[in-house]
Design an enzyme around this catalytic site. Structure first.
Site, PDB file in Angstrom:
ATOM      1  N   ASN A 279     -20.339  27.494   0.661  1.00 19.74           N
ATOM      2  CA  ASN A 279     -21.464  26.618   0.975  1.00 19.74           C
ATOM      3  C   ASN A 279     -22.625  26.964   0.046  1.00 19.74           C
ATOM      4  OD1 ASN A 279     -20.212  25.246   3.102  1.00 19.74           O
ATOM      5  ND2 ASN A 279     -20.849  26.782   4.592  1.00 19.74           N
TER       6      ASN A 279
ATOM      7  N   HIS B  79     -17.993  17.355   5.751  1.00 22.00           N
ATOM      8  CA  HIS B  79     -17.947  17.317   4.281  1.00 22.00           C
ATOM      9  C   HIS B  79     -17.297  16.023   3.790  1.00 22.00           C
ATOM     10  CE1 HIS B  79     -19.332  21.475   3.702  1.00 22.00           C
ATOM     11  NE2 HIS B  79     -18.625  21.752   4.778  1.00 22.00           N
TER      12      HIS B  79
END
Length: 483
Positions: free
Chosen positions: A127, A54
């Site tokens: 997510n 990320h």
């Protein structure tokens, strides 16, 4: 002397910081003992890099307001008063790429929300796909290695990169549900304003009476859900690689807000074993016809960061940051995420990362953790330990709120595979797709899998055949393989 209560570094009250959380009197310490791990990890770093996953992200500040009181489900204060707004910071991100990558590539998007509640920080890690590729957190480092550039050439594309990805996935059949989502058009994103967010893991909500519910979270974009096809994603990656980040910033800069509705699915804890599938399995969704989505409240993002590095790059989230009324389930992936997130930030940003403004709790923090890199908090107490009498025993343990959660756990200690159905849900999802959605899914899989070595292709087709014979045959035909 004014009485003070002991808190964690997240600002939540601590009932007991002298006795570890164990299974029985002589049993092992649980990974869910956030008090122990925070205290120990901080101590380990008392003396004096890009995210691994990320890495590229964008963020915004705003607030969250519940639609009504949810005291019948949870005692968490930020979910009680529709007249009270809780400040939030939300970071959207691309999971596998580097900080210089494109926003539109096929990948998982992170959707992390930090609630600055009056009881301490609550971090909700989501997510944009509703399932996880693994059932055991011990495999997560291998998954990340498999999707990152190979250690020899550092190349992201070509046969080696494709073979590494599909080799790992073909040996983890529980990833099939994840792959069906990832290689649909959901996997390519143009705007963070139009993606969903899913908690993936199962949490517990506990009310003041000690009643417990398993909960899964969903963020629904108020602007509607919108994704792009592979061709558009590739074009934008070359011409406008920061399109999603820029779109979020420009929208808020123009005076418009970006809004999402929080929804949850619930089930009483005592009904867990009555279900036909493992509701703690993060590779599976909870069907909405069995577990309807309940609207909880609205998040409004209306303020851009003033400095990207200070407020987005240095923002840090951890599933361990919970508040009274919210607890962990025995979802093994969630259990495995409790410690590493905060530990990663202590390494990446510094021991005292929670003293940075974007991460700092808005509630009072009071404990005996000290020193380490970039310490700016002044602790004037002469007794920097507990228990003590020199400082009147302060800070004292916080009183329990409501009836505490109790869970009896027994069983032999060992390393065991979690069983589960790997093919029913992804097959059902494929069969529920429209003709165009199926066409795009098959095309996207073929485009990627065609670069992998043939033995890996054949192994993956075996999994796709078990998912749905039509899907497997269409992929095999696209790869010119006789099955």
């Amino acid at each position: 002397m004014t009485k003070r209560y002991l808190t964690s570094n997240q600002g939540t009250t601590v009932i007991d910081d002298q006795h570890s959380l164990t299974v029985g009197e002589r049993g092992p310490i649980l990974l869910a003992d956030t008090v122990y791990f925070e205290k120990t990890a901080q101590f380990d770093r008392e003396k004096v890099p890009e995210r691994v996953f990320h890495a590229k992200g964008a963020g915004a500040f705003g607030y969250f307001v519940p639609y009504k009181s949810f005291d019948f489900l949870t005692q968490a204060k930020f979910l009680q008063n529709p007249e009270k707004a809780t400040p939030v910071f939300t970071r959207f991100s691309v999971a596998g790429g580097s900080a210089g990558g494109a926003d539109t590539v096929r990948d998982v998007r992170g959707f992390a929300v930090k609630f600055y509640t009056e009881e301490g920080n609550y971090d909700l890690i989501c997510n944009h796909v509703p399932v996880f590729p693994l059932r055991d957190p011990l495999q997560f480092a291998d998954f990340v290695h498999a999707v990152k550039p190979d250690p020899v050439t550092n190349a992201r594309g070509g046969p080696i990169a494709a073979s590494r990805f599909w080799d790992f996935m073909s040996l983890r059949p529980e990833s099939m549900n994840f792959l069906i989502y990832l290689f649909s058009d959901i996997g390519t994103v143009k705007s963070y304003r139009t993606i969903q967010g899913f908690g993936v893991n199962t949490y517990k909500w506990i009310n003041l009476h000690g009643e417990e519910w398993y909960v899964r979270y969903c963020w629904e974009p108020c602007a509607g859900v919108e994704y792009i096809d592979s061709k558009t994603a590739t074009q934008l990656a070359g011409t406008d690689p920061d399109v999603a980040s820029r779109d979020l910033f420009d929208t808020i800069a123009a005076g418009e807000s970006v809004e999402f509705e929080m929804r949850i699915q619930t089930i009483k804890v005592e009904f867990e074993c009555d279900q036909q599938f493992d509701i703690l399995d993060p590779t599976l969704i909870w069907p909405e016809n069995l577990f309807p989505l309940i609207p909880v409240g609205r998040m409004v993002l209306n303020k851009n960061p003033e400095n990207y590095f200070a407020e987005v790059e240095q923002s840090a989230f951890s599933p361990a940051a919970i508040v009274p009324g919210i607890d962990f389930s025995n979802d093994r992936v969630l259990q495995g995420r409790i410690f590493p997130y905060g530990d990663t930030q202590r390494y990446r940003i510094g021991t005292n990362y929670l003293e940075l403004p974007v991460n700092m709790p808005r509630s009072h923090v009071d404990n005996k953790m000290q020193d380490g890199f970039m310490q700016i908090k002044c602790n004037a107490d002469i007794a920097n330990y507990l228990p003590n009498t020199l400082n009147g025993g302060m800070p004292a343990w916080a009183p329990e709120k409501g009836k505490p959660s109790q869970e009896y756990v027994s069983g032999s200690v060992g390393r065991q595979e979690i069983p589960g159905d790997n093919y029913y849900q992804p097959g059902y999802r494929y069969r529920s797709m429209s003709g165009l959605e199926k066409k795009h899914l098959v095309s996207n899989i073929i485009e990627s899998l065609s670069l992998a070595y043939e033995p890996i292709q054949r192994r993956m087709i075996g999994h796709f055949m078990r998912t749905d014979s039509e899907l497997g045959n269409r992929i095999a035909q696209g790869l010119n393989l006789n099955i």
